[in-house]
Design an enzyme around this catalytic site. Structure first.
Site: not given
Ligand code: GUN
Length: 292
Positions: A54, A98, A121
């Site tokens: 990311k 995350q 998110d």
């Molecule tokens: N863990 C798995 N997919 C995601 C996501 O799209 N965002 C976040 N923050 N954690 C995740």
């Protein structure tokens, strides 16, 4: 029939180019550069990989990223204190925590601490609640579900009135993608581990979204001929012919499904790249919104 392969990787590249252009326009107009804070708690290797990907994607489109890494033993109070600081920081337009969080951290409280204006998110309960309500608009929509809908539309799926079946009811993918499908006027069924006749239910789907995390569970004869199949699963299975000892497969048995479906996403190269593109887009939107 051989299905059309929905190339998420290529579509995500296009989206990233558009985002990069818009970031540069914003900055050339004298506006602050969009900023994303990534919060990684603990040492889950998959989470470390995702956060790295990311941040790399941010750099590629000109979004500044700020990394915060905390040990798994950090206290709830310290995490919430960090989030409050990020909420107040004008350089930061998006906050990504995350998931999953280590045991001992109350995830619900952490997600609730993120300002809804920076919830790129789309996991804040207010944003999810708005997504679930008629006539309300969330500030942000979760990235993977939004990516699934975008891929379906670009592949030419007609969602209005379609029978859509979502397998999996997670907070991150299954539930929000089902809510988005309802917003698109699809007749939506959510399946899970207690569903009685999963193959039979899948066979009725014009649009099938698999988000269960079980390698190749959905077989070719579960798929309605001509259906649009979106495979969200990314599973490692042992493969001694590969140098790294494993390969990635989805939740759908691709080699069987490709002969039945009308269109299908591959793994890798389908939904995965769209998740990161969605995050970049949400961060850009947040930066633009903060300047009006
Ligand atoms: N863990 C798995 N997919 C995601 C996501 O799209 N965002 C976040 N923050 N954690 C995740």
């Amino acid at each position: 029939m051989t299905a059309k392969i929905i190339n998420g990787k290529a579509i995500a590249v296009e989206l990233r180019q558009e985002i990069a252009r818009e970031v540069e326009q914003l900055v050339s107009a004298g506006k602050p550069r969009p900023g994303l804070a990534t919060v990684l708690i603990g040492e889950n290797p998959a989470s470390q990989t995702y956060v790295r990907a990311k941040r790399k994607a941010c750099a590629q489109v000109g979004i500044e990223s700020f990394s915060y890494e905390l040990p798994a033993t950090v206290s709830q109070e310290k995490v919430e204190e960090l989030i409050r600081r990020l909420n107040d920081d004008p350089k930061i337009h998006g906050i990504l925590v995350q998931l999953p969080l280590p045991a001992g951290i109350d995830g619900e409280r952490v997600l609730r601490a993120v300002s809804i204006e920076k919830d790129v998110d789309g996991f804040h309960p207010i944003n999810i609640g708005r997504l679930a309500q008629k006539g309300r608009e969330p500030l942000f929509v979760p990235c993977t579900p939004a990516g699934c809908i975008e891929l379906l539309k670009r592949a030419g799926a007609k969602l209005d009135g379609a029978n859509a079946v979502v397998i999996g009811r997670s907070n991150i993918v299954g539930m929000p993608v089902a809510l988005l499908l309802v917003r698109e006027n699809a007749t939506t069924t959510i399946c899970h581990s207690h569903t009685r006749d999963l193959p039979g239910t899948c066979r009725k789907a014009d649009v099938l979204i698999a988000a269960i995390g079980r390698p190749e569970m959905i077989r070719g004869d579960w798929i309605k001929p001509g259906a649009y199949v979106i495979d969200v699963g990314i599973n490692r299975i042992e493969d001694s012919t590969r140098k790294r000892g494993y390969r990635l497969v989805g939740d759908v048995a691709f080699d069987e499904a490709v002969d039945v479906a009308g269109a299908i996403t591959p793994v890798p190269g389908g939904v995965g790249p769209m998740t990161i593109a969605g995050l970049l887009r949400n961060t850009l939107r947040s930066a633009k919104r903060s300047q009006v």
